[in-house]
Design a protein around this motif. Structure first.
Motif, mmCIF file in Angstrom:
data_model
loop_
_atom_site.group_PDB
_atom_site.id
_atom_site.type_symbol
_atom_site.label_atom_id
_atom_site.label_comp_id
_atom_site.label_asym_id
_atom_site.label_seq_id
_atom_site.Cartn_x
_atom_site.Cartn_y
_atom_site.Cartn_z
ATOM 1 N N TYR A 57 20.815 -18.036 83.770
ATOM 2 C CA TYR A 57 20.154 -18.139 82.459
ATOM 3 C C TYR A 57 18.667 -17.890 82.590
ATOM 4 O O TYR A 57 18.005 -18.422 83.480
ATOM 5 C CB TYR A 57 20.401 -19.517 81.854
ATOM 6 C CG TYR A 57 19.576 -19.769 80.601
ATOM 7 C CD1 TYR A 57 19.915 -19.180 79.384
ATOM 8 C CD2 TYR A 57 18.444 -20.590 80.658
ATOM 9 C CE1 TYR A 57 19.149 -19.401 78.250
ATOM 10 C CE2 TYR A 57 17.685 -20.822 79.529
ATOM 11 C CZ TYR A 57 18.034 -20.222 78.330
ATOM 12 O OH TYR A 57 17.280 -20.447 77.204
ATOM 13 N N LYS A 58 18.117 -17.064 81.694
ATOM 14 C CA LYS A 58 16.690 -16.775 81.671
ATOM 15 C C LYS A 58 16.116 -17.193 80.318
ATOM 16 O O LYS A 58 16.709 -16.913 79.271
ATOM 17 C CB LYS A 58 16.440 -15.280 81.884
ATOM 18 C CG LYS A 58 17.059 -14.706 83.158
ATOM 19 C CD LYS A 58 16.472 -15.326 84.397
ATOM 20 C CE LYS A 58 16.957 -14.625 85.655
ATOM 21 N NZ LYS A 58 18.421 -14.661 85.803
ATOM 22 N N PRO A 59 14.965 -17.858 80.316
ATOM 23 C CA PRO A 59 14.395 -18.306 79.037
ATOM 24 C C PRO A 59 13.848 -17.180 78.180
ATOM 25 O O PRO A 59 13.670 -17.351 76.974
ATOM 26 C CB PRO A 59 13.278 -19.267 79.477
ATOM 27 C CG PRO A 59 12.908 -18.815 80.847
ATOM 28 C CD PRO A 59 14.170 -18.297 81.463
ATOM 29 N N PRO A 91 8.874 -21.299 82.027
ATOM 30 C CA PRO A 91 8.406 -22.674 81.833
ATOM 31 C C PRO A 91 8.550 -23.500 83.102
ATOM 32 O O PRO A 91 9.278 -23.152 84.024
ATOM 33 C CB PRO A 91 9.329 -23.199 80.726
ATOM 34 C CG PRO A 91 10.598 -22.415 80.899
ATOM 35 C CD PRO A 91 10.171 -21.059 81.372
ATOM 36 N N GLY A 92 7.855 -24.607 83.130
ATOM 37 C CA GLY A 92 7.957 -25.513 84.266
ATOM 38 C C GLY A 92 7.023 -25.122 85.389
ATOM 39 O O GLY A 92 6.355 -24.076 85.374
ATOM 40 N N LEU A 93 6.979 -25.980 86.390
ATOM 41 C CA LEU A 93 6.097 -25.751 87.527
ATOM 42 C C LEU A 93 6.590 -24.619 88.419
ATOM 43 O O LEU A 93 5.802 -23.838 88.947
ATOM 44 C CB LEU A 93 5.964 -27.050 88.340
ATOM 45 C CG LEU A 93 5.062 -26.986 89.579
ATOM 46 C CD1 LEU A 93 3.623 -26.684 89.161
ATOM 47 C CD2 LEU A 93 5.139 -28.291 90.358
ATOM 48 N N ALA A 102 11.168 -13.042 81.805
ATOM 49 C CA ALA A 102 11.663 -13.728 83.002
ATOM 50 C C ALA A 102 12.835 -12.975 83.620
ATOM 51 O O ALA A 102 12.933 -12.858 84.849
ATOM 52 C CB ALA A 102 12.072 -15.160 82.651
ATOM 53 N N ALA A 103 13.720 -12.451 82.773
ATOM 54 C CA ALA A 103 14.834 -11.657 83.290
ATOM 55 C C ALA A 103 14.331 -10.398 83.981
ATOM 56 O O ALA A 103 14.851 -9.990 85.032
ATOM 57 C CB ALA A 103 15.783 -11.296 82.149
ATOM 58 N N GLN A 154 10.440 -19.085 87.507
ATOM 59 C CA GLN A 154 11.628 -18.381 88.000
ATOM 60 C C GLN A 154 11.704 -18.381 89.528
ATOM 61 O O GLN A 154 12.435 -17.580 90.112
ATOM 62 C CB GLN A 154 11.607 -16.930 87.493
ATOM 63 C CG GLN A 154 11.761 -16.785 85.997
ATOM 64 C CD GLN A 154 13.086 -17.324 85.516
ATOM 65 O OE1 GLN A 154 14.142 -16.978 86.031
ATOM 66 N NE2 GLN A 154 13.040 -18.192 84.519
ATOM 67 N N GLY A 155 10.957 -19.304 90.167
ATOM 68 C CA GLY A 155 10.942 -19.359 91.617
ATOM 69 C C GLY A 155 12.296 -19.605 92.252
ATOM 70 O O GLY A 155 12.695 -18.891 93.182
#
Length: 536
Positions: free
Chosen positions: A90-92, A35-37, A96-97, A40-41
């Motif tokens: 933490y990964k959503p 999520p977000g812009l 992502a992980a 996971q950057g």
């Protein structure tokens, strides 16, 4: 490596280009996942920085010179902390992980393969850094925990209070304790003087040293009757009848008994004897510590101390920073009240908690290092291309995970193309290095090959994206189950990878047959990775 040895490492330009392609692709996958812009950057950026520090440290560790090993150990330990922090944050989602973990490990393996070369020597050096630094960090954790709970001060207070209460129990108990103190002091004097003689150089005859030596006695030289007499006195002191008889004996002795009773109840004799025991006992303890340190350092002290530099720097840095209030306040604000970290901060201290996390990270890497070596660099994998193949495979897995994480289709296509391009560039770099050497001037040929690979990858991504946008829009009316579509894509990727591997293997075979000059084929020895390299 001496000037007369042939450096058959991967070609520098192509291997660095493959690493750059993988790094850019991993960052794009991280930005498109989550999520977000930024997605996971930030986590992947931290992981890439940690991987870069780890690779730089591994390169410096394998060099000759204590300073290079020490600097490499520091970079390596901090790189481990960055990589573990990026993967443990933490990964959503599970996707992502997967992107963060596979992407970071991919860049790490490609970096190690292209700059250092993964072999038994590297594994032994990294294992030495991990084991030595781990011992130092564990010792620092114990010290910080003891300081936080005031262990040393509490132990001193409890010892003095208990000692005073024991002496004040009665004259007989004080008399027994006084004899034990004299005996223990005599034994420690003899042992401490022997230790000091080994530390100090030979000097001229010293009367004070000789007089002090007369007070010492070996444990085996103490007569058995002394131990028997002390045992009988101890049994009498444990009973109320014995204490009463001794007190009555002092009363019957008149003024002399009164003086003796006051002397036994006075704290000064016990304090003087206790100070002597503490002084000479510290020498014996220092000798034991010296033996432990010498055994830990081993036969090559400069190398061991260089390997342990990372643990020393981390322990000192954490201990100093967590003791400063300006550095503690931001951490206290970030940690939620009642969380596991907050409870650990209050129970064991902030410095102890952070060093314990460092211990966990170092232990995880120390345990996983040989496991990864056995799983990845097996006899079925070619030794020069094992690292690049594993790195490209992990990048491919990161691309698949990004697809499951609802990343944009062009980003996933870029990741898959980057995985194949990275693998091809790395294999070409290994081939060039083995054929003509790493120091040869091959930049022009490498640029041509790299331009072709990148152009093919760019065209493939463009055509695939256009196909999804235009051709895929016309097939939206077809109801295809998700599991069937995902399975078809996975089989397609597997087919592409197998085709690329077979094509590369056939090319190498043809090159070997043509370049043999018509002579007999030389058998290639195939052994496990840990049997091909000598120890450092």
């Amino acid at each position: 490596m001496t000037p007369y040895e042939f450096d058959d490492g991967p070609a520098r330009f192509t291997s660095r280009l493959a690493l750059a392609v993988a790094g850019v692709a991993v960052l794009l996958l991280g930005l498109g996942t989550g999520p977000g812009l930024l997605g996971q950057g930030p986590e992947l950026l931290l992981g890439l920085l940690g991987a870069g520090a780890l690779v730089h440290g591994a390169r410096r560790v394998t060099e000759d010179g204590s300073r290079s090993r020490a600097v490499g150990s520091i970079w390596f330990v901090f790189g481990i902390l960055g990589v573990v922090a990026a993967m443990g944050a933490y990964k959503p989602s599970l996707a992502a992980a997967g992107v963060t973990t596979f992407g970071t490990l991919s860049v790490l393996l490609l970096g190690l393969s292209g700059t250092v070369g993964i072999d038994e020597g590297l594994v032994r050096s990294l294992g030495g850094v991990l084991s030595r630094s781990l011992v130092v960090v564990v010792a620092g954790t114990v010290v910080l925990a003891g300081v936080h709970v005031a262990l040393f001060r509490s132990a001193a207070v409890v010892t003095i209070a208990g000692y005073g209460a024991l002496v004040g129990t009665g004259p007989l108990v004080s008399f027994v304790v006084l004899q034990l103190e004299v005996l223990l002091l005599a034994v420690l004097v003899e042992r401490a003087l022997a230790v000091v003689d080994g530390w100090l150089p030979r000097r001229r005859f010293d009367r004070r040293g000789t007089a002090l030596r007369e007070l010492g006695v070996r444990v085996g030289d103490v007569p058995t009757g002394v131990y028997v007499l002390l045992g009988l006195q101890f049994l009498l002191a444990m009973t109320g009848t014995g204490q009463a008889l001794f007190a009555r004996l002092l009363v019957q002795a008149g003024p002399f008994g009164t003086v003796v009773a006051r002397f036994l109840g006075w704290w000064v004799p016990h304090a003087l004897l206790g100070a002597g025991i503490l002084l000479f006992g510290s020498v014996v303890v220092a000798r034991l510590g010296q033996r432990v340190v010498v055994g830990w350092i081993g036969r090559e002290p400069p190398k061991t101390l260089g390997y342990a530099a990372g643990g020393v720097v981390v322990s000192v840095l954490v201990g100093v920073l967590t003791a400063l209030p300006p550095a503690r306040w931001p951490v206290d604000r970030l940690v939620a009240d009642g969380s596991v970290l907050d409870v650990s901060f209050g129970t064991y201290g902030m410095g102890t908690t952070f060093l314990a996390l460092v211990v966990v990270a170092l232990c995880a890497v120390l345990v996983s290092l040989p496991v990864v070596m056995f799983l990845v660099w097996d006899e079925s994998t070619a030794a020069p291309d094992g690292g690049p193949t594993a790195g490209a495979g992990l990048l491919l897995l990161a691309s698949i995970a990004a697809g499951f994480g609802d990343a944009p289709a062009p980003v996933v296509f870029v990741g898959v193309a980057a995985a194949l391009a990275t693998w091809d560039l790395s294999v070409n770099a290994s081939l060039v290095g083995r054929e003509v050497g790493r120091a040869a001037e091959t930049r022009r040929g490498e640029v041509i090959h790299a331009a072709g690979v990148l152009a093919v990858g760019a065209v493939a991504v463009l055509l695939t994206t256009l196909g999804v946008e235009f051709i895929g829009a016309a097939t939206l009316a077809v109801d295809v189950p998700r599991w069937r579509a995902v399975g078809a894509l996975a089989l397609l990727l597997l087919a592409l990878v197998c085709f690329a591997a077979l094509a590369s293997g056939d090319g190498e075979d043809r090159l070997g047959d043509d370049g043999d000059g018509g002579g007999d084929d030389q058998p290639v020895e195939s052994r496990a990775w840990y049997a091909r390299f000598d120890d450092l």
